[in-house]
Design an enzyme around this catalytic site. Sequence first.
Site, PDB file in Angstrom:
ATOM      1  N   ASP A  11      12.884  10.449 -18.281  1.00 50.04           N
ATOM      2  CA  ASP A  11      11.435  10.636 -18.470  1.00 50.04           C
ATOM      3  C   ASP A  11      10.772  10.943 -17.127  1.00 50.04           C
ATOM      4  OD1 ASP A  11      10.054   7.236 -18.384  1.00 50.04           O
ATOM      5  OD2 ASP A  11      11.819   8.066 -17.384  1.00 50.04           O
ATOM      6  N   ASP A  16      13.480   9.550 -11.792  1.00 49.91           N
ATOM      7  CA  ASP A  16      14.335  10.376 -12.664  1.00 49.91           C
ATOM      8  C   ASP A  16      14.615  11.716 -11.986  1.00 49.91           C
ATOM      9  OD1 ASP A  16      12.112   8.881 -14.310  1.00 49.91           O
ATOM     10  OD2 ASP A  16      13.788   9.047 -15.705  1.00 49.91           O
ATOM     11  N   ASN A  40       7.336   7.652 -18.817  1.00 51.83           N
ATOM     12  CA  ASN A  40       6.393   7.691 -17.686  1.00 51.83           C
ATOM     13  C   ASN A  40       5.170   8.532 -18.022  1.00 51.83           C
ATOM     14  OD1 ASN A  40       7.833   6.115 -15.809  1.00 51.83           O
ATOM     15  ND2 ASN A  40       9.222   7.820 -15.433  1.00 51.83           N
ATOM     16  N   THR A 125      17.616   7.007 -18.281  1.00 52.28           N
ATOM     17  CA  THR A 125      16.771   6.441 -17.220  1.00 52.28           C
ATOM     18  C   THR A 125      15.310   6.347 -17.667  1.00 52.28           C
ATOM     19  OG1 THR A 125      16.466   8.642 -16.262  1.00 52.28           O
ATOM     20  CG2 THR A 125      18.243   7.275 -15.349  1.00 52.28           C
ATOM     21  N   PHE A 165       9.836  -1.794 -17.786  1.00 53.45           N
ATOM     22  CA  PHE A 165       9.165  -0.766 -18.585  1.00 53.45           C
ATOM     23  C   PHE A 165      10.081  -0.073 -19.594  1.00 53.45           C
ATOM     24  CE2 PHE A 165       6.075   2.313 -19.739  1.00 53.45           C
ATOM     25  CZ  PHE A 165       6.722   3.536 -19.830  1.00 53.45           C
ATOM     26  N   ASN A 166      11.241   0.418 -19.172  1.00 55.77           N
ATOM     27  CA  ASN A 166      12.099   1.199 -20.071  1.00 55.77           C
ATOM     28  C   ASN A 166      12.486   0.392 -21.312  1.00 55.77           C
ATOM     29  OD1 ASN A 166      12.049   3.413 -18.397  1.00 55.77           O
ATOM     30  ND2 ASN A 166      14.031   2.988 -17.439  1.00 55.77           N
ATOM     31  N   HIS A 239      14.612   3.470  -8.674  1.00 53.90           N
ATOM     32  CA  HIS A 239      15.382   2.854  -9.759  1.00 53.90           C
ATOM     33  C   HIS A 239      16.497   3.751 -10.324  1.00 53.90           C
ATOM     34  CE1 HIS A 239      11.967  -0.014 -10.119  1.00 53.90           C
ATOM     35  NE2 HIS A 239      11.174   1.041 -10.149  1.00 53.90           N
ATOM     36  N   ASP A 240      16.087   4.889 -10.889  1.00 55.16           N
ATOM     37  CA  ASP A 240      17.000   5.704 -11.709  1.00 55.16           C
ATOM     38  C   ASP A 240      18.147   6.302 -10.917  1.00 55.16           C
ATOM     39  OD1 ASP A 240      14.136   6.994 -13.531  1.00 55.16           O
ATOM     40  OD2 ASP A 240      15.256   5.132 -13.746  1.00 55.16           O
TER      41      ASP A 240
HETATM   42  O1  RIB Z   1      10.849   0.315 -14.615  1.00 52.57           O
HETATM   43  C1  RIB Z   1      11.334   1.440 -13.928  1.00 52.57           C
HETATM   44  C2  RIB Z   1      11.671   2.532 -14.887  1.00 52.57           C
HETATM   45  O2  RIB Z   1      10.500   2.937 -15.565  1.00 52.57           O
HETATM   46  C3  RIB Z   1      12.192   3.796 -14.177  1.00 52.57           C
HETATM   47  O3  RIB Z   1      13.086   4.454 -15.029  1.00 52.57           O
HETATM   48  C4  RIB Z   1      10.954   4.628 -14.012  1.00 52.57           C
HETATM   49  O4  RIB Z   1      11.232   6.032 -13.972  1.00 52.57           O
HETATM   50  C5  RIB Z   1      10.218   4.297 -15.269  1.00 52.57           C
HETATM   51  O5  RIB Z   1      10.736   5.119 -16.299  1.00 52.57           O
HETATM   52 CA    CA Z   2      12.670   6.797 -15.654  1.00 56.17          CA
END
Ligand code: RIB
Ligand code: CA
Length: 309
Positions: A11, A16, A40, A125, A165-166, A239-240
């Site tokens: 996303d 990403d 996102n 991701t 979040f994901n 993160h990703d």
């Molecule tokens: O919490 C971090 C995640 O949420 C990452 O994948 C970032 O790109 C958002 O999608």
């Molecule tokens: Ca992401």
Amino acid sequence: MTTRKIIMDCDPGHDDAIAIILAAVQPKLEILGITTVSGNAEIEKTTDNALKICDLVSLHDVIVSKGASEPIVRLRETAPGIHGDSGLDGPELPTPSRSWSDEHGVDTIIRLVKESKEPVTILPTGPLTNIGLALTKAPDIKDNIEEIVLMGGGTFGNWTPTAEFNIWADPEAARKVFESGIPTVVMGLDITHQALATTEVIDQVNQIDNRVSNIVGELLVFFASTYKEMFDFDGAPVHDVLTVAYLVAPELFKMKDVNIVVETKGEFTAGTTSVDLHGVTGREVNAKFGVGLDVEGFWKLMIDALKKY
Ligand code: RIB
Ligand code: CA
């Protein structure tokens, strides 16, 4: 050298985007396809962003398919406070040279896995909606999925006090993934918060000074600014990118075999991943969970990759 066949479900989203940029220049990896999900930003924006990044790194022949526009059950929520209204605020990127495929992202995942002569590794991701739907629509694809290496979850949250979040965005889909029995590697916040793009890192990126590294520098400056504002971080956690780095250089990672379950019912805890780090529940191990990162080695991998452009 045998290449690892991967599908990136994402996303974009700053991190990403950098994950795609890292993957695109790895001889060990063959990107079979990129599928997008709402997360996102809304699905049209995340897909547009994926196409823009594909143009940037000349991934002109990799299919980009638009996936789910909202979670399986819950209402869609996006994260403009972190990634901007476009989902990829910061650099000016040209309008994509092509449009997304007519094939739905879920169908692309199913088709690519079924068609592949070798097992496929999936790198989600974003919210896990597409993966959950693909496993529901075509359960037999499990037989040709080598591993799912996802960014999500953790022993703490960033969207709620306990949910990342994901996973929070689509906990029902996440539960399907964690209960699928497919070998799953989880890059949760516990490890992704160790991969901070500090000003020193950004300076190193900007010293490379090529077309791609300059865009990455701009992405990181924006991403670091929103993390400073929202969480008072001294750098943006990419993160990703750890999902790709894990496939390319697993020696940089300290992993722990754990059981992870996803809370889907709690009024205040939905989307929480309950990570059984010490085996107190007696539940079966269903994931490798990232706990430690060789930070210096990770950034060297990233910088060396950017120098190849
Ligand atoms: O919490 C971090 C995640 O949420 C990452 O994948 C970032 O790109 C958002 O999608
Ligand atoms: Ca992401």
